[in-house]
Design a protein around this motif. Structure first.
Motif, PDB file in Angstrom:
ATOM      1  N   UNK A  77      28.212   8.811 -68.399  1.00  0.00           N
ATOM      2  CA  UNK A  77      29.305   9.323 -67.561  1.00  0.00           C
ATOM      3  C   UNK A  77      28.758   9.917 -66.262  1.00  0.00           C
ATOM      4  N   UNK A  78      27.624  10.588 -66.360  1.00  0.00           N
ATOM      5  CA  UNK A  78      27.006  11.106 -65.129  1.00  0.00           C
ATOM      6  C   UNK A  78      26.557   9.944 -64.234  1.00  0.00           C
ATOM      7  N   UNK A  79      25.915   8.952 -64.868  1.00  0.00           N
ATOM      8  CA  UNK A  79      25.377   7.818 -64.102  1.00  0.00           C
ATOM      9  C   UNK A  79      26.474   7.068 -63.350  1.00  0.00           C
ATOM     10  N   UNK A  80      27.620   6.866 -63.969  1.00  0.00           N
ATOM     11  CA  UNK A  80      28.666   6.083 -63.273  1.00  0.00           C
ATOM     12  C   UNK A  80      29.371   6.911 -62.208  1.00  0.00           C
ATOM     13  N   UNK A  81      29.246   8.249 -62.273  1.00  0.00           N
ATOM     14  CA  UNK A  81      29.783   9.054 -61.175  1.00  0.00           C
ATOM     15  C   UNK A  81      30.841  10.088 -61.538  1.00  0.00           C
ATOM     16  N   UNK A  82      31.038  10.372 -62.836  1.00  0.00           N
ATOM     17  CA  UNK A  82      31.986  11.438 -63.208  1.00  0.00           C
ATOM     18  C   UNK A  82      31.472  12.772 -62.641  1.00  0.00           C
ATOM     19  N   UNK A  83      32.412  13.662 -62.282  1.00  0.00           N
ATOM     20  CA  UNK A  83      31.982  14.945 -61.703  1.00  0.00           C
ATOM     21  C   UNK A  83      31.838  16.042 -62.751  1.00  0.00           C
ATOM     22  N   UNK A  84      32.270  15.756 -63.975  1.00  0.00           N
ATOM     23  CA  UNK A  84      32.191  16.755 -65.041  1.00  0.00           C
ATOM     24  C   UNK A  84      32.642  16.139 -66.347  1.00  0.00           C
TER      25      UNK A  84
END
Ligand code: KIV
Length: 272
Positions: free
Chosen positions: A179-186
């Motif tokens: 989720x961090x890698x694809x670009x979620x902010x939190x």
């Protein structure tokens, strides 16, 4: 670490990532209507979640599954009209994003356009990755939600603690990183062991917000009506009730009913 709380004029997704970097904890609460959102925003809560828990709290459904996209937009629009400071995150309801990334994007666009919300949240890991990427590509900030994901309650069968077994814990950590890698902010982590939640928070630079996930994460979220004790039948271990509004409101409303019946209300000074 000792942290000085900064005064933020308006919370953005970038503010939240900066808060994590500075070691400042993030406060998050749900709200579903104008009046409550005004109080929550005025009390300097950083993130207001227009959660699909509205399905339980506002509509009295047993699960979060029945709430519709139109209903979420209605709740989110009411909240947005009240808010000056907090970041407003709106849940994508069950059925509005799981089946197809194009549908997910259409649903997220409707939320952003019709309610004025600032970001969307959705449940799941690798199985919804394509939907998340589609939404992010349109410039819409996305928050993930892992662990106990109430929209999958019929798959789990119970609301007990998730990821106690090694395989599920391993998958959760992999999903957090994805989720961090694809670009979620939190990411919201719900009802998982505190040690695992802390490991997840340490493994990424985006904020991890916990509910029933211990104190080693970057912030906490609760359902407002539970936290102020307006509900009284739901008593999980992680819930701290700061008030007992169910009791206080019942006393006040009973007193009003009795004053009306006895003719004690209105008094001379309460009429024209
Ligand atoms: O819908 C909701 O209120 C939520 C919180 C429990 C995180 O998703």
């Amino acid at each position: 670490m000792s942290v000085t709380k900064k005064e933020y004029k308006r919370i953005t997704v970038k503010t939240l990532v900066d808060m994590k970097a500075n070691g400042e904890k993030i406060s998050m609460l749900t709200a579903y209507d104008y009046t409550m959102a005004k109080i929550v925003d005025g009390a300097d809560i950083d993130v207001i979640l227009v959660g699909d828990s509205a399905s339980n709290v506002m509509s009295g459904h047993e699960t979060t599954l029945p709430i519709t996209l139109d209903e979420m937009i209605y709740h989110a629009s009411s909240v947005i009209r009240a808010v000056n400071r907090a970041l407003v995150v709106v849940d994508l309801p069950f059925g509005s994003y799981q089946s197809d990334p194009k549908k997910a994007l259409r649903s997220a666009i409707r939320i952003m356009k019709e309610s004025g919300g600032h970001a969307v949240k959705l449940e799941g890991g690798k199985e919804v990755k394509d939907s998340i990427k589609r939404i992010l590509n349109a410039g819409i900030p996305v928050m993930g939600h892992l662990g106990l994901t109430p929209q999958s309650i019929y798959k789990f069968g119970t609301y007990t603690v998730r990821a106690k077994e090694e395989q599920e814990a391993h998958q959760l950590l992999a999903d957090v990183k994805m989720l961090e890698r694809v670009g979620c902010f939190g990411i919201v982590l719900e009802k998982i062991p505190a040690e695992l939640a802390e490991e997840a928070a340490e493994s990424v630079s985006i904020p991890i917000i916990g509910i029933g996930a211990g104190n080693g994460v970057d912030g906490q979220v609760l359902v407002l009506h539970d936290m102020i004790g307006m509900t009284h039948e739901f008593n999980p271990r992680f819930l701290r009730r700061y008030m007992n509004l169910y009791q206080d409101m019942t006393i006040a409303i009973s007193q009003y009913a009795s004053d009306v019946k006895s003719g004690e209300f209105p008094s001379d000074s309460e009429q024209y």
